[in-house]
Scaffold this active site. Structure first.
Site, PDB file in Angstrom:
ATOM      1  CG  HIS A   1     -28.545  15.812  42.347  1.00  0.00           C
ATOM      2  ND1 HIS A   1     -28.095  14.801  41.459  1.00  0.00           N
ATOM      3  CD2 HIS A   1     -28.369  15.038  43.232  1.00  0.00           C
ATOM      4  CE1 HIS A   1     -27.818  13.689  41.989  1.00  0.00           C
ATOM      5  NE2 HIS A   1     -27.831  13.759  43.304  1.00  0.00           N
TER       6      HIS A   1
ATOM      7  CG  HIS B   1     -27.067   9.170  42.882  1.00  0.00           C
ATOM      8  ND1 HIS B   1     -28.423   8.784  43.085  1.00  0.00           N
ATOM      9  CD2 HIS B   1     -27.000  10.480  43.420  1.00  0.00           C
ATOM     10  CE1 HIS B   1     -29.013   9.865  43.896  1.00  0.00           C
ATOM     11  NE2 HIS B   1     -27.935  10.691  44.185  1.00  0.00           N
TER      12      HIS B   1
END
Lengths: 332, 332
Positions: A56, A219
């Site tokens: 991320h 995700h």
């Protein structure tokens, strides 16, 4: 799978080697996969720790530095860090004023941060407060999550709460502020393409050439619905309307983030911000500050998310306070 | 083609609407597609103008602000801006001390900047100096270019020369500095995937699932060779060795940029930087400063480029000087 890596098992460890080489001002603990400020814990300052699965970036490691996090803990790609890692980070940043854990709401993260907090209290006596971030309006429960997911608002919370800790506010005040920001912000994201976790070697999900996923998780978790490709204007409405339906953002200054998922060019992100800001103005929301770019990503996923925070004057002043991290830097 | 846009003809115009909404401190001339500093030309300061095709953001528009550019001119995606646009930008930033044009070496850009400089001299009497940037060691001539292409070093030149102009140096000094930096820096890039120009609607080139392009241009122009996918370590060597073979970088501090082409996650860019910095150390190059991230991109292309500058003490001090732009910000 096309990636600039060596072995799939070494991605996070080698990412940290690069961070250490590029940022000598930071301290990288390679054993525990922690990125921390150089110079150790600051006596009397609340230490702020966040972390989660890798993939991320710049979140969380890129947000370590003056005015933001004290330490970030990196799990494997899209996998929670272990309690041991989190415990070590908690020890590392403890300057005697307690430690705040900022935890995105994913079952593994919540469990492991909780265990680390208990271990920290039992073994070292350090006081830990935890705040769970759950700003994603897309879905109630999801893959890996009971309740709402923690997404883009995390960036804003880390900035605002980091500034408050830097000012010398105490643990109870900083934790309450984190809860207040979490209660006052909402996000929603979308994907044009999937991403590929290195260890999996294939895309997390499949999307047809004419489809996009509205409400996708960071995700690649399923969102609200899979729909046909639409214009930027329509995509903006699909993200902004559910946010405005969930909380009243009128009558207060808003901080808005138009975030890229990793694979979308800045050209498109600014174009999207133009649509989002127009829509917010039409709906009576006054944007006081904004951020456009890749701040919380999903590897190379194409897509974007919108975060809106109903800011108090205090939050706005803390947003403007100096920050000096690899991923966010101003006024310092 | 999956993009967050409305119509393919409106991409650049709508990008500029987003920039204007996000950055009220900047002045956006929508008619001429210019991003300039707010507040107009600074009397007695050399004005610095760059520009080129869109699709490389944050370059150039994201580098407008204190300590860097005075104005950036946006062409259509991967297409040179017109002489009229460049003339208007030149007028806009003229504070009486002359204007420097920083031009990446592509035939269209060189021609149109040259016409604008002539028009400016003839119509307004403003003195213009032009510096052509040609740092790409990959190929001698290329699609759209006679001689070497201008790529990553552009970012470093805009920063260093921008700081010199901010200090009040005169046009001749600032232009000579730009030439010196150009002579002291080299770059090379690679692609894992192509990019898609909106108006074309299909990928600029084709790459098989097991192939990559070494020495790719920032518009997807062919590079040195197409080879099988390799490890990050091997890719780093493929980029660094041709740079070191072209110029001696030992015995002076180096400024190094590990740049993403737009679609490669920061996780991989830092990993690549780790490999590049290790290799440079082995080869006796001392990295004094570095920059890791997406600074000169090719839409959503996956890949990266390496730029190395043999810096003088003056260049290093100018690199460290405060800068305050959307895409690069420190010390300000």
């Amino acid at each position: 799978m096309k990636k600039l890596i060596n072995g799939v098992d070494d991605v996070v460890a080698e990412f940290l080697l690069g961070v250490a080489a590029a940022h000598p001002e930071l301290h990288v603990d390679h054993e525990h996969r922690i990125i921390a400020r150089g110079g150790g814990a600051k006596p009397g300052k609340v230490g702020i720790v966040s972390g989660g699965g890798s993939g991320h970036e710049p979140l969380h490691g890129g947000f370590v530095g003056t005015g933001m996090l004290d330490a970030a803990v990196a799990g494997q790609v899209f996998t929670s860090p272990t309690p041991d890692q989190l415990l070590e980070a908690t020890r590392l940043v403890d300057g005697g004023a307690g430690v705040l854990h900022l935890v995105k709401n994913y079952t593994g993260d919540v469990m492991n941060f909780e265990m680390a907090a208990e271990l920290a209290a039992a073994e070292t006596g350090v006081e830990v407060e935890s705040v769970i971030i759950d700003d994603d309006v897309a879905v109630q429960d999801s893959l890996y999550t009971a309740g709402r997911r923690g997404v883009g608002l995390t960036v804003l919370i880390e900035k605002i709460v980091g500034a408050a800790a830097e000012e010398g506010r105490d643990l109870a005040a900083v934790a309450q502020l984190a809860r207040d920001v979490n209660a006052s912000g909402r996000s929603m994201g979308m994907a044009l393409t999937s991403c590929t976790v290195p260890a999996a070697g294939k895309p997390t999900f499949e999307l047809a050439d004419d489809e996009m996923e509205l409400g996708v998780g960071i995700h690649g978790e399923p969102g609200r619905k899979r729909v046909k490709l639409a214009s930027a204007k329509e995509v903006a409405a699909s993200l902004v309307e559910p946010i405005l339906a969930d909380l009243d953002f009128t009558g207060a200054p808003a901080i808005v983030m138009l975030n890229g998922m990793g694979g979308t060019p800045l050209l498109e992100l600014y174009l999207m911000y133009g649509e989002v800001s127009k829509l917010l103005a039409e709906r009576g929301v006054t944007v006081a500050r904004c951020l456009v770019g890749n701040y919380i990503t999903s590897l190379e996923m194409a897509g974007c998310s919108v975060t809106v925070l109903r800011a108090s004057d205090d939050m706005l002043a803390l947003w403007d306070a100096p920050v000096n991290t690899p991923g966010l830097r101003w006024g310092a």
